[in-house]
Design a protein around this motif. Structure first.
Motif, PDB file in Angstrom:
ATOM      1  N   ALA A 119      -4.639   6.046 -16.870  1.00  0.00           N
ATOM      2  CA  ALA A 119      -3.403   6.299 -16.123  1.00  0.00           C
ATOM      3  C   ALA A 119      -3.485   5.682 -14.731  1.00  0.00           C
ATOM      4  N   GLN A 120      -4.661   5.766 -14.089  1.00  0.00           N
ATOM      5  CA  GLN A 120      -4.825   5.170 -12.763  1.00  0.00           C
ATOM      6  C   GLN A 120      -4.719   3.653 -12.834  1.00  0.00           C
ATOM      7  N   VAL A 121      -5.375   3.049 -13.827  1.00  0.00           N
ATOM      8  CA  VAL A 121      -5.302   1.598 -13.984  1.00  0.00           C
ATOM      9  C   VAL A 121      -3.875   1.165 -14.260  1.00  0.00           C
ATOM     10  N   ARG A 122      -3.170   1.913 -15.102  1.00  0.00           N
ATOM     11  CA  ARG A 122      -1.789   1.568 -15.429  1.00  0.00           C
ATOM     12  C   ARG A 122      -0.896   1.676 -14.198  1.00  0.00           C
ATOM     13  N   THR A 123      -1.131   2.696 -13.379  1.00  0.00           N
ATOM     14  CA  THR A 123      -0.334   2.855 -12.167  1.00  0.00           C
ATOM     15  C   THR A 123      -0.543   1.687 -11.212  1.00  0.00           C
ATOM     16  N   VAL A 124      -1.805   1.279 -11.034  1.00  0.00           N
ATOM     17  CA  VAL A 124      -2.099   0.143 -10.164  1.00  0.00           C
ATOM     18  C   VAL A 124      -1.486  -1.131 -10.713  1.00  0.00           C
ATOM     19  N   ALA A 125      -1.588  -1.332 -12.039  1.00  0.00           N
ATOM     20  CA  ALA A 125      -1.030  -2.536 -12.647  1.00  0.00           C
ATOM     21  C   ALA A 125       0.485  -2.578 -12.496  1.00  0.00           C
ATOM     22  N   GLU A 126       1.142  -1.431 -12.699  1.00  0.00           N
ATOM     23  CA  GLU A 126       2.592  -1.389 -12.557  1.00  0.00           C
ATOM     24  C   GLU A 126       3.008  -1.673 -11.116  1.00  0.00           C
ATOM     25  N   ALA A 127       2.256  -1.123 -10.165  1.00  0.00           N
ATOM     26  CA  ALA A 127       2.578  -1.377  -8.756  1.00  0.00           C
ATOM     27  C   ALA A 127       2.424  -2.858  -8.429  1.00  0.00           C
ATOM     28  N   ALA A 128       1.343  -3.472  -8.915  1.00  0.00           N
ATOM     29  CA  ALA A 128       1.130  -4.896  -8.659  1.00  0.00           C
ATOM     30  C   ALA A 128       2.220  -5.738  -9.308  1.00  0.00           C
ATOM     31  N   GLN A 129       2.624  -5.371 -10.509  1.00  0.00           N
ATOM     32  CA  GLN A 129       3.657  -6.132 -11.194  1.00  0.00           C
ATOM     33  C   GLN A 129       5.004  -5.984 -10.507  1.00  0.00           C
ATOM     34  N   HIS A 130       5.288  -4.794  -9.964  1.00  0.00           N
ATOM     35  CA  HIS A 130       6.548  -4.612  -9.257  1.00  0.00           C
ATOM     36  C   HIS A 130       6.567  -5.400  -7.949  1.00  0.00           C
ATOM     37  N   VAL A 131       5.398  -5.506  -7.298  1.00  0.00           N
ATOM     38  CA  VAL A 131       5.330  -6.312  -6.081  1.00  0.00           C
ATOM     39  C   VAL A 131       5.596  -7.774  -6.400  1.00  0.00           C
ATOM     40  N   LEU A 132       5.075  -8.240  -7.524  1.00  0.00           N
ATOM     41  CA  LEU A 132       5.272  -9.632  -7.908  1.00  0.00           C
ATOM     42  C   LEU A 132       6.706  -9.896  -8.347  1.00  0.00           C
ATOM     43  N   MET A 133       7.209  -9.088  -9.275  1.00  0.00           N
ATOM     44  CA  MET A 133       8.551  -9.289  -9.805  1.00  0.00           C
ATOM     45  C   MET A 133       9.487  -8.251  -9.200  1.00  0.00           C
ATOM     46  N   TRP A 134      10.126  -8.615  -8.099  1.00  0.00           N
ATOM     47  CA  TRP A 134      11.027  -7.679  -7.432  1.00  0.00           C
ATOM     48  C   TRP A 134      12.216  -7.367  -8.328  1.00  0.00           C
TER      49      TRP A 134
END
Length: 384
Positions: A119-134
């Motif tokens: 869950a922690q890894v998924r949260t970090v990945a989702e945050a990084a992806q949202h930063v990349l793809m606004w």
């Protein structure tokens, strides 16, 4: 969302867990009652292990331990009513149930720890992806916008496809692209292209010059990172679109990208005839052509990547995007994306082999100079 709505939604998982807990408790009660009432030659006590065994599937180690303790108490009760706890059979059953319960608690604890890490890894990945793809705005200038992104890899929200929208000098500029590769492995190149577009799109330059700047960024990135044996293997297709606020036209520069679809009321779908240059990164210096087409109020411009039209069904047939969207030309962008998503996944059997992205740009009526007639030089698909 209102606070009370969030609270109500947060209670639902707890309610479901409490409902599931009734199953192992009910199993223990039923097995105990039946075993106590059955003849001494019938031994149902070993079946009590089923209760703690199924608990880790929906609960944590503490709950598993509690269910295991309840099962042990039931085993003791069965032993007391059937000859006492001193018999070898009941002693073995109690020890076996205790050991199995301990193992199940350890398994549940390891499983809960692993889920927390994921869950922690998924949260970090989702945050990084949202930063990349606004996220794209729902309204920008005279355009209503809706987008759809379907990543090929599980748990990924973006991959090798990309899009971005920005304002520049009374116009809206849009980029949609597709870098080589798919899934998470292509995110680095997608980030490069998005960063170059966001840095350059606001400048007072034509689309063809903007395409040249993106070409230089991709070429420089490839030269710095690609080993000699992979030279020329890093490239990206891109479509640059500029839509003025007041002129009923759209300007496009294509770098090896599929042409968009122009949806007009009455189930008419027009495929603009573009003059594309090679994909970005294939040739270091390429002249890019600017194509201009009519884009009236009430029309919808549908941009997409090749992952959409190359999606295959069980018989190997490609997804007929032009034919399908002709059914929904009168729908709002959000409804159009909903229809395409459902229809595309149904066509591909629920899973795509490549990343897929779409953007619907619907032009609303604004106070602008009127231009009569439509630009020629396009192929039209008409569905009655």
């Amino acid at each position: 969302m209102r606070p009370w709505s969030r609270a109500a939604g947060s209670q639902q998982p707890w309610q479901s867990v409490h409902a599931l807990l009734l199953l192992p408790v009910l199993l223990i009660v039923v097995i105990t009652v039946v075993d106590v009432q059955a003849p001494t030659s019938v031994h149902l006590g070993p079946a009590l292990v089923i209760a703690p065994a199924i608990t880790p599937s929906f609960a944590g180690p503490r709950t598993t331990a509690a269910i295991g303790g309840l099962a042990l108490a039931a085993q003791v009760l069965i032993g007391v009513t059937h000859g006492g706890l001193g018999t070898m059979n009941h002693v073995v059953q109690i020890i076996t149930l205790a050991v199995l319960t301990l193992l199940l608690v350890l398994y549940s604890a390891l499983r809960e720890r692993r889920q927390a890490q994921l869950a922690q890894v998924r949260t970090v990945a989702e945050a990084a992806q949202h930063v990349l793809m606004w996220p794209l705005p729902e309204q920008i200038g005279p355009l209503r916008i809706a987008s759809l992104y379907l990543a090929a890899e599980d748990e990924a929200q973006i991959g090798g496809d990309l899009y971005a929208v920005t304002r520049c000098d009374g116009a809206v500029r849009v980029l949609i692209g597709d870098v080589r590769g798919k899934g998470l492995s292509a995110i680095g190149e997608a980030a490069l292209l998005l960063g170059a577009f966001r840095e350059s799109a606001h400048r007072h330059i034509a689309l063809a010059e903007l395409a040249t700047l993106l070409e230089q960024s991709v070429t420089r990135y490839a030269a710095d990172l690609d080993p000699p044996e992979e030279a020329g293997e890093r490239f990206a297709t891109a479509l640059l679109v500029e839509i003025p606020d007041r002129d009923p036209v759209t300007r496009m520069t294509s770098c090896g990208h599929p042409p968009p679809l122009l949806l007009s009321p009455g189930h008419a779908v027009t495929v603009p005839s573009l003059h594309p240059s090679p994909p970005l990164g294939v040739h270091g210096s390429t002249e890019h052509t600017l194509d201009v087409f009519s884009f009236e109020a009430g029309d919808t411009l549908l941009l997409y990547t090749d992952g959409v039209v190359e999606a295959r069904d069980a018989r190997g047939r490609f997804y007929p995007l032009t034919e399908r969207v002709a059914l929904w030309t009168d729908d709002a962008p959000e409804a159009l994306m909903h229809h395409v998503r459902r229809d595309l996944l149904a066509h591909a059997g629920g899973r795509l082999g490549d990343d897929a992205a779409l953007i619907a740009l619907h032009r609303t009526a604004v106070d602008r100079r009127r231009h009569h007639g439509r630009t020629t030089g396009s192929d039209t698909f008409q569905r009655g």
